[in-house]
Design a protein around this motif. Sequence first.
Motif, PDB file in Angstrom:
ATOM      1  N   ALA A 113       0.817  -1.215   0.000  1.00  0.00           N
ATOM      2  CA  ALA A 113       0.000   0.000   0.000  1.00  0.00           C
ATOM      3  C   ALA A 113       0.852   1.268   0.000  1.00  0.00           C
ATOM      4  O   ALA A 113       0.341   2.359  -0.249  1.00  0.00           O
ATOM      5  N   LEU A 114       2.140   1.146   0.273  1.00  0.00           N
ATOM      6  CA  LEU A 114       3.013   2.321   0.340  1.00  0.00           C
ATOM      7  C   LEU A 114       3.057   3.067  -0.989  1.00  0.00           C
ATOM      8  O   LEU A 114       3.196   2.457  -2.054  1.00  0.00           O
ATOM      9  N   SER A 115       2.970   4.390  -0.934  1.00  0.00           N
ATOM     10  CA  SER A 115       3.153   5.206  -2.134  1.00  0.00           C
ATOM     11  C   SER A 115       4.539   5.849  -2.145  1.00  0.00           C
ATOM     12  O   SER A 115       5.008   6.310  -3.175  1.00  0.00           O
ATOM     13  N   PHE A 116       5.183   5.858  -0.985  1.00  0.00           N
ATOM     14  CA  PHE A 116       6.510   6.468  -0.859  1.00  0.00           C
ATOM     15  C   PHE A 116       7.190   5.859   0.349  1.00  0.00           C
ATOM     16  O   PHE A 116       6.561   5.601   1.375  1.00  0.00           O
ATOM     17  N   VAL A 117       8.479   5.638   0.222  1.00  0.00           N
ATOM     18  CA  VAL A 117       9.281   5.185   1.356  1.00  0.00           C
ATOM     19  C   VAL A 117      10.654   5.829   1.238  1.00  0.00           C
ATOM     20  O   VAL A 117      11.155   6.050   0.133  1.00  0.00           O
ATOM     21  N   ALA A 118      11.229   6.169   2.387  1.00  0.00           N
ATOM     22  CA  ALA A 118      12.591   6.708   2.416  1.00  0.00           C
ATOM     23  C   ALA A 118      13.365   6.018   3.518  1.00  0.00           C
ATOM     24  O   ALA A 118      12.831   5.742   4.589  1.00  0.00           O
ATOM     25  N   GLU A 119      14.615   5.729   3.216  1.00  0.00           N
ATOM     26  CA  GLU A 119      15.523   5.139   4.195  1.00  0.00           C
ATOM     27  C   GLU A 119      16.745   6.038   4.313  1.00  0.00           C
ATOM     28  O   GLU A 119      17.294   6.488   3.311  1.00  0.00           O
ATOM     29  N   LEU A 120      17.145   6.317   5.555  1.00  0.00           N
ATOM     30  CA  LEU A 120      18.377   7.026   5.841  1.00  0.00           C
ATOM     31  C   LEU A 120      19.382   5.970   6.265  1.00  0.00           C
ATOM     32  O   LEU A 120      19.154   5.267   7.259  1.00  0.00           O
ATOM     33  N   THR A 121      20.440   5.818   5.525  1.00  0.00           N
ATOM     34  CA  THR A 121      21.368   4.718   5.783  1.00  0.00           C
ATOM     35  C   THR A 121      22.104   4.891   7.108  1.00  0.00           C
ATOM     36  O   THR A 121      22.361   6.004   7.559  1.00  0.00           O
ATOM     37  N   SER A 122      22.421   3.756   7.690  1.00  0.00           N
ATOM     38  CA  SER A 122      23.310   3.700   8.847  1.00  0.00           C
ATOM     39  C   SER A 122      24.314   2.602   8.532  1.00  0.00           C
ATOM     40  O   SER A 122      24.084   1.781   7.642  1.00  0.00           O
ATOM     41  N   SER A 123      25.399   2.583   9.263  1.00  0.00           N
ATOM     42  CA  SER A 123      26.415   1.574   8.970  1.00  0.00           C
ATOM     43  C   SER A 123      25.875   0.163   9.139  1.00  0.00           C
ATOM     44  O   SER A 123      26.294  -0.750   8.441  1.00  0.00           O
ATOM     45  N   SER A 124      24.895  -0.025  10.016  1.00  0.00           N
ATOM     46  CA  SER A 124      24.383  -1.370  10.276  1.00  0.00           C
ATOM     47  C   SER A 124      23.394  -1.866   9.229  1.00  0.00           C
ATOM     48  O   SER A 124      23.264  -3.064   9.023  1.00  0.00           O
ATOM     49  N   THR A 125      22.669  -0.966   8.564  1.00  0.00           N
ATOM     50  CA  THR A 125      21.644  -1.404   7.597  1.00  0.00           C
ATOM     51  C   THR A 125      21.924  -0.916   6.176  1.00  0.00           C
ATOM     52  O   THR A 125      21.143  -1.175   5.275  1.00  0.00           O
ATOM     53  N   ARG A 126      23.032  -0.229   5.968  1.00  0.00           N
ATOM     54  CA  ARG A 126      23.313   0.407   4.676  1.00  0.00           C
ATOM     55  C   ARG A 126      23.285  -0.589   3.515  1.00  0.00           C
ATOM     56  O   ARG A 126      22.710  -0.322   2.462  1.00  0.00           O
TER      57      ARG A 126
END
Length: 196
Positions: A113-126
Amino acid sequence: MTVMAERPTINGSEPNSFEDLLRTLDELDVPDGYKAEIIRGNIVVSPWSKGYYHRVMRLVCEQLEPHLPAEHSISYGPFLYVFPGDERAYGPDIHAVPEHVFETTSNHLDGEALSFVAELTSSSTRDDDLTGKVETYGRAGVPVYLLLDMQEEQTTVFSMPSAKGYEACETKPFGEKLSVPAPFDCVLDTTGFKAP
């Protein structure tokens, strides 16, 4: 620090399915300051964002909110979106969905259902932000995935979702303006995204 349960167990036995992993995730006592996601068949617990990430998330939301599709909301709250086809469950940093998605007592929200998603990277999940999430969000049909690479100080917008991920992307360094495609059709000013 990231804590990864390589093979989480339920009552001493390995989980049999994605649903078992979701149940295990629901039962976890995640320490304050951490969030838990299902990434590549593992439950991954990672720390919350650095303080200045709040400023960046707020700036993104403020700029996109006037351009949201009808009856959508955008937030940077801690919600878990589930992608059963990919056996993934993500808690994106920023997300926009139709309001009706929140009309549930479940804490497992519909990722498609998402129309937009944003991720801010971190060293653990980049690594997963740059690879696995590109594929999962694209296959789920999320129209726009905004990746804010906090280590490289650049923003990439992915669009045109497909079975392989996304067909189009554009990258700009922090401080420049970036076009955000439909259904938003606006320009994102990345001034103020750099670390203090």
